[in-house]
Motif scaffolding. Sequence first.
Motif, PDB file in Angstrom:
ATOM      1  N   LEU A 152      39.257 -83.130  40.365  1.00 57.80           N
ATOM      2  CA  LEU A 152      39.007 -82.228  41.484  1.00 57.80           C
ATOM      3  C   LEU A 152      40.106 -82.357  42.519  1.00 57.80           C
ATOM      4  CD1 LEU A 152      37.206 -80.359  43.249  1.00 57.80           C
ATOM      5  CD2 LEU A 152      36.103 -82.438  44.098  1.00 57.80           C
ATOM      6  N   PHE A 153      40.572 -83.586  42.757  1.00 61.56           N
ATOM      7  CA  PHE A 153      41.544 -83.814  43.828  1.00 61.56           C
ATOM      8  C   PHE A 153      42.984 -83.671  43.368  1.00 61.56           C
ATOM      9  CE2 PHE A 153      37.643 -86.017  45.122  1.00 61.56           C
ATOM     10  CZ  PHE A 153      37.340 -85.203  46.200  1.00 61.56           C
ATOM     11  N   LYS A 212      44.321 -90.538  45.515  1.00 63.77           N
ATOM     12  CA  LYS A 212      45.472 -91.030  46.276  1.00 63.77           C
ATOM     13  C   LYS A 212      46.717 -91.222  45.408  1.00 63.77           C
ATOM     14  CE  LYS A 212      42.980 -93.321  50.016  1.00 63.77           C
ATOM     15  NZ  LYS A 212      42.653 -94.587  50.690  1.00 63.77           N
ATOM     16  N   SER A 213      46.556 -91.270  44.106  1.00 68.97           N
ATOM     17  CA  SER A 213      47.698 -91.552  43.232  1.00 68.97           C
ATOM     18  C   SER A 213      48.224 -90.302  42.535  1.00 68.97           C
ATOM     19  CB  SER A 213      47.321 -92.613  42.198  1.00 68.97           C
ATOM     20  OG  SER A 213      46.140 -92.261  41.506  1.00 68.97           O
ATOM     21  N   THR A 214      47.979 -89.144  43.128  1.00 63.02           N
ATOM     22  CA  THR A 214      48.491 -87.904  42.557  1.00 63.02           C
ATOM     23  C   THR A 214      49.055 -87.030  43.668  1.00 63.02           C
ATOM     24  OG1 THR A 214      47.930 -86.162  40.961  1.00 63.02           O
ATOM     25  CG2 THR A 214      46.365 -86.541  42.739  1.00 63.02           C
ATOM     26  N   GLY A 215      49.921 -86.074  43.309  1.00 59.54           N
ATOM     27  CA  GLY A 215      50.492 -85.190  44.315  1.00 59.54           C
ATOM     28  C   GLY A 215      51.489 -84.222  43.695  1.00 59.54           C
ATOM     29  N   ALA A 216      51.339 -82.952  43.991  1.00 62.99           N
ATOM     30  CA  ALA A 216      52.223 -81.926  43.427  1.00 62.99           C
ATOM     31  C   ALA A 216      53.673 -82.184  43.829  1.00 62.99           C
ATOM     32  CB  ALA A 216      51.789 -80.550  43.915  1.00 62.99           C
ATOM     33  N   PRO A 626      40.474 -79.558  49.605  1.00 65.63           N
ATOM     34  CA  PRO A 626      41.202 -80.759  50.030  1.00 65.63           C
ATOM     35  C   PRO A 626      41.735 -81.553  48.837  1.00 65.63           C
ATOM     36  CG  PRO A 626      38.849 -81.139  50.190  1.00 65.63           C
ATOM     37  CD  PRO A 626      39.013 -79.687  49.824  1.00 65.63           C
ATOM     38  N   ASP A 627      42.609 -80.911  48.061  1.00 66.63           N
ATOM     39  CA  ASP A 627      43.202 -81.578  46.908  1.00 66.63           C
ATOM     40  C   ASP A 627      44.701 -81.727  47.128  1.00 66.63           C
ATOM     41  OD1 ASP A 627      44.508 -79.125  45.983  1.00 66.63           O
ATOM     42  OD2 ASP A 627      42.542 -78.495  45.242  1.00 66.63           O
ATOM     43  N   GLN A 628      45.387 -82.261  46.141  1.00 66.50           N
ATOM     44  CA  GLN A 628      46.809 -82.582  46.276  1.00 66.50           C
ATOM     45  C   GLN A 628      47.717 -81.585  45.553  1.00 66.50           C
ATOM     46  OE1 GLN A 628      47.574 -85.056  48.463  1.00 66.50           O
ATOM     47  NE2 GLN A 628      45.363 -84.860  48.715  1.00 66.50           N
ATOM     48  N   ASN A 629      47.174 -80.418  45.220  1.00 62.99           N
ATOM     49  CA  ASN A 629      47.946 -79.392  44.519  1.00 62.99           C
ATOM     50  C   ASN A 629      48.627 -78.469  45.524  1.00 62.99           C
ATOM     51  OD1 ASN A 629      49.071 -77.709  42.649  1.00 62.99           O
ATOM     52  ND2 ASN A 629      47.159 -76.643  42.153  1.00 62.99           N
ATOM     53  N   GLY A 630      49.691 -78.972  46.137  1.00 60.18           N
ATOM     54  CA  GLY A 630      50.424 -78.169  47.105  1.00 60.18           C
ATOM     55  C   GLY A 630      51.526 -78.978  47.754  1.00 60.18           C
TER      56      GLY A 630
END
Length: 635
Positions: A152-153, A212-216, A626-630
Amino acid sequence: MAPRSMIKGAFLGALALTAPVTAQLADQVSSDSQAGVPLFTSETLQLTDDALATVSENQSALFQFGNASSLSTRSVNGCKVYPGDFWWPSKLVWNLFDAFLGGALIKTVPLAASCYKSWPDEYNAATCSSITDDWTDSNLHAADAASVMWPLFEGRTCLPTTNASASCTVGGYSSYAVNVTNVAQIQLAVNFARNAGLRLVVKNTGHDFNGKSTGAGALGIWTHHLKNIDYIPNYKSSSYSGPAVKMGAGVQAHEIYEKANALGFTVVGGEGKTVGVAGGYVLGGGHSPLSSIYGLAADQVLAMEVVLPNGRFVTVTEQTYPDLFWAIRGGGGGTFGVVTSVISRVHPKVGVTVSTFSFSTGTDVSVETFWAGVRSYMERFDTHADAGTYAYFWILNTGEDSFLFLMNPFFAVNHTVAEYNALVQPWYDDLSNLGISISPSTTYYDNFYGAWMAGFPLETVASSTMMTGSRLFPRANWEDATLFNTTFDTLRSTVENGYALLAFNMKAELVDGYPDNAANPAFRNTLMHAISSTSWDADATPAEIKAKMDYFTNTVLGQWRATCPDAGAYMSESDIQEPNFQQAFYGSNYARLYKLKQLYDPTSLFYAPTGVGSENWVVNSADGLPDQNGRLCRA
């Protein structure tokens, strides 16, 4: 005319490979450490100034260490450099980086790409079927360089599917990851990300509930394979003398527990089997089945080996870096640097009694009787925690006026079966008087590992249709009768309204003589770590999902917060939308942590959602969730 530095950067990709690169850029250094325990072999291979001097200026430009005169890094309109930007490293630069790493760079392929025709090199029905079958197994995601336990995140951009024509993108997963086997690779990654203006993330297993360990567009540092374990029978520091263990950052709970059992000691680690003990778990505090006796995992740490945001490798102890020694132990992962190993105190072998049982509403147990049985249990939380026990239980709404209580398990450290039965007998007597019948399955184990293996199931992860939130309920809510009534009524209302309650009866006080650390002060007063969740249909729109999340955050958990507004929540198992996360996750420690963040990471190289300093940044997510896809940008 553009500044010479910009011109140099623009042409770096073309100039980078003017001379061949034949080996990893690193030096073998002495194994001596200020921690008093030799470095692991993986820690003796380091990036040094001498190593950088062996290659051309063009080749080394993006890998230099940080210093006070090199604080400015590349950005695009205040954002981290992102795929497609002018400043995004060229293929030649990525190849150079991989060469300097010794071939450790992984270009991310989403774990479920085999289900999608748009990934022709990966598309395979049999592989897709296998991935789908194992999707909720935490081992699957821990063993992948980019996948996290809670997609999801990441942004739900590539989930298992039977529709091979659906869309699958890298989304919020890191674009590349370094499969770390030595310190030099971490230093190269840290320096490269900082100098190139890239987003940087650190992944061990990917357990953190908030991604916390992911990010586009990020470069990932994957520490999963740092698996060394050394037992130290006689460790000495300024404040401790006794047995200890040194663990690489990739060591997981099942690995250290098995090793400890074989060598006759007990180590404080997580309840979950695949949690990385020396990674983000311990850095975030780390509650444990042993916490009611020994405190948090962060409390056990005696020394750490760390790569700082400037790329330098240092030993962090009470003497060498007292401020970081305080901050890293409990101040959150992905914040102050990359920990490669920790030295932690260990404890004697212990026996444990494990008991499981359940009761529910039914023909002979009315709703009020059921809740009276639950209340009788909750009234004894202080007695049970003060006896050193740890209980993991569920209360579930199973239908209209239908409820289930599941103890799975009651984990009584240092208790024989007779001692355990004596402890819980007052509660059992109440249940009997209420007409509630239970059939406990109770077994004594002469070691922690055997009890833990039998007591706790493998984690079920990777749901993309739910989010969780939590609260640390303090002892004060039991000491005041009126406040206890409010707390009990609030939790009952949560379950009656259809939200599950998963909770731990425990305490996590700082043991006398242990040095203070940055773990959430709310832990020191808690008697219950409670978790709930909300869910939605698989085809729900982002707007519908956000509405569910907001209601859960503000109304459901809002009622929990109202019973203990000055308490907090466990950052690693929390609501990503937690209001005033600074107070909730860090309490009175936040101002000091923020000041240290600016001191040691002035370029904000390390960002993690709800981490220290994260309020200075925003992720412009593709779906508005509120996810890290951006893209990651200055707030």
